[in-house]
Design an enzyme around this catalytic site. Sequence first.
Site, PDB file in Angstrom:
ATOM      1  N   GLY A 115      -5.777   0.914 -13.109  1.00  0.00           N
ATOM      2  CA  GLY A 115      -6.981   0.524 -12.382  1.00  0.00           C
ATOM      3  C   GLY A 115      -8.216   0.930 -13.159  1.00  0.00           C
ATOM      4  N   ASN A 130      -7.429  12.174 -10.653  1.00  0.00           N
ATOM      5  CA  ASN A 130      -8.205  12.593 -11.825  1.00  0.00           C
ATOM      6  C   ASN A 130      -7.998  14.097 -12.000  1.00  0.00           C
ATOM      7  OD1 ASN A 130     -10.237  14.022 -10.259  1.00  0.00           O
ATOM      8  ND2 ASN A 130     -10.928  11.990  -9.645  1.00  0.00           N
ATOM      9  N   GLY A 186      -9.949   4.263  -5.924  1.00  0.00           N
ATOM     10  CA  GLY A 186      -8.652   3.609  -6.055  1.00  0.00           C
ATOM     11  C   GLY A 186      -7.579   4.216  -5.172  1.00  0.00           C
ATOM     12  N   VAL A 187      -6.382   4.352  -5.722  1.00  0.00           N
ATOM     13  CA  VAL A 187      -5.245   4.840  -4.945  1.00  0.00           C
ATOM     14  C   VAL A 187      -5.455   6.304  -4.513  1.00  0.00           C
ATOM     15  CG1 VAL A 187      -3.792   5.547  -6.921  1.00  0.00           C
ATOM     16  CG2 VAL A 187      -2.723   4.761  -4.811  1.00  0.00           C
ATOM     17  N   ASP A 188      -6.145   7.046  -5.349  1.00  0.00           N
ATOM     18  CA  ASP A 188      -6.465   8.453  -5.047  1.00  0.00           C
ATOM     19  C   ASP A 188      -7.271   8.552  -3.743  1.00  0.00           C
ATOM     20  OD1 ASP A 188      -6.755  11.168  -5.404  1.00  0.00           O
ATOM     21  OD2 ASP A 188      -8.147  11.032  -7.093  1.00  0.00           O
ATOM     22  N   ASP A 194       0.857  -1.185   0.000  1.00  0.00           N
ATOM     23  CA  ASP A 194       0.000   0.000   0.000  1.00  0.00           C
ATOM     24  C   ASP A 194       0.897   1.241   0.000  1.00  0.00           C
ATOM     25  OD1 ASP A 194      -1.645   2.111   0.675  1.00  0.00           O
ATOM     26  OD2 ASP A 194      -2.562   1.114   2.397  1.00  0.00           O
ATOM     27  N   ILE A 195       0.794   2.044  -1.028  1.00  0.00           N
ATOM     28  CA  ILE A 195       1.690   3.193  -1.206  1.00  0.00           C
ATOM     29  C   ILE A 195       1.548   4.219  -0.068  1.00  0.00           C
ATOM     30  CG2 ILE A 195       0.201   4.710  -2.613  1.00  0.00           C
ATOM     31  CD1 ILE A 195       2.659   5.024  -4.509  1.00  0.00           C
TER      32      ILE A 195
HETATM   33  P1  ADP Z   1      -6.287   4.976 -12.447  1.00  0.00           P
HETATM   34  O1  ADP Z   1      -7.570   5.758 -12.389  1.00  0.00           O
HETATM   35  O2  ADP Z   1      -5.095   5.828 -12.854  1.00  0.00           O
HETATM   36  O3  ADP Z   1      -6.410   3.707 -13.218  1.00  0.00           O
HETATM   37  P2  ADP Z   1      -6.521   3.525  -9.883  1.00  0.00           P
HETATM   38  O4  ADP Z   1      -6.371   4.096  -8.524  1.00  0.00           O
HETATM   39  O5  ADP Z   1      -7.854   3.007 -10.269  1.00  0.00           O
HETATM   40  O6  ADP Z   1      -5.969   4.652 -10.893  1.00  0.00           O
HETATM   41  O7  ADP Z   1      -5.486   2.342 -10.067  1.00  0.00           O
HETATM   42  C1  ADP Z   1      -4.116   2.498 -10.314  1.00  0.00           C
HETATM   43  C2  ADP Z   1      -3.361   1.346  -9.639  1.00  0.00           C
HETATM   44  O8  ADP Z   1      -3.228   1.637  -8.250  1.00  0.00           O
HETATM   45  C3  ADP Z   1      -4.044  -0.007  -9.726  1.00  0.00           C
HETATM   46  O9  ADP Z   1      -3.069  -1.005 -10.077  1.00  0.00           O
HETATM   47  C4  ADP Z   1      -4.565  -0.237  -8.313  1.00  0.00           C
HETATM   48  O10 ADP Z   1      -4.595  -1.620  -7.970  1.00  0.00           O
HETATM   49  C5  ADP Z   1      -3.490   0.469  -7.520  1.00  0.00           C
HETATM   50  N1  ADP Z   1      -3.824   0.844  -6.133  1.00  0.00           N
HETATM   51  C6  ADP Z   1      -5.039   1.001  -5.540  1.00  0.00           C
HETATM   52  N2  ADP Z   1      -4.886   1.335  -4.247  1.00  0.00           N
HETATM   53  C7  ADP Z   1      -3.547   1.386  -4.004  1.00  0.00           C
HETATM   54  C8  ADP Z   1      -2.737   1.653  -2.860  1.00  0.00           C
HETATM   55  N3  ADP Z   1      -3.286   1.955  -1.678  1.00  0.00           N
HETATM   56  N4  ADP Z   1      -1.377   1.617  -2.993  1.00  0.00           N
HETATM   57  C9  ADP Z   1      -0.813   1.324  -4.185  1.00  0.00           C
HETATM   58  N5  ADP Z   1      -1.510   1.061  -5.307  1.00  0.00           N
HETATM   59  C10 ADP Z   1      -2.858   1.091  -5.218  1.00  0.00           C
END
Ligand code: ADP
Length: 175
Positions: free
Chosen positions: A123, A28, A36-38, A14-15
């Site tokens: 993602g 976005n 997601g990660v955002d 987890d980043i």
């Molecule tokens: P995008 O809209 O750019 O596709 P997403 O957040 O949906 O962004 O996904 C981008 C990547 O980040 C995916 O591979 C997803 O599994 C990953 N991701 C989601 N949550 C985390 C996290 N907490 N730490 C690291 N990577 C994550």
Amino acid sequence: MLDLIAKIKVVKGDITTLAVDAIVNAANSSLLGGGGVDGAIHRAAGSELVHECRLLGGCKTGQAKITKGYKLFAKHIIHTVGPVWRGGKRGEPELLASCYQSCLNLAVRNNLRTIAFPAISCGIYDYPVRDATKIAVTETLKFLRDRDSIDEVLFVCFDTEVHEAYHETMRDASA
Ligand code: ADP
């Protein structure tokens, strides 16, 4: 080449937990948070983050903007907007390459030496994962070749597909 590859680490996890100079957010264009990660980054950084983001006036696809890290262990967050995958003929590869270039440029300009990337666009934005990892590694190696101020680049893999794709891409890069 091998000394440059040694600066790149592929890690699973987890980043939001990483104590690096900057973590990158796959945001976005509003920069006001999302899924997601955002969403994970905004939750972990706390509500002060969105206040700073409101002042930035959004971000164009392929570009990047920097904020403080607030409650994160990371000192800064570099927000970039990846392309939505629409089949690959609408500039997606160039825009994704530009995300990595813009983030690394911002890191250098702010004297940051360690940076962690999520798999931008892999993602919700649906970019083919192996192609995305090739762009991430190629652009990072190109950048590290020209500048030596960055010590470490982490590619953080949240899911198995991304983790395996990065391992394959790094294996090819080292061959
Ligand atoms: P995008 O809209 O750019 O596709 P997403 O957040 O949906 O962004 O996904 C981008 C990547 O980040 C995916 O591979 C997803 O599994 C990953 N991701 C989601 N949550 C985390 C996290 N907490 N730490 C690291 N990577 C994550």
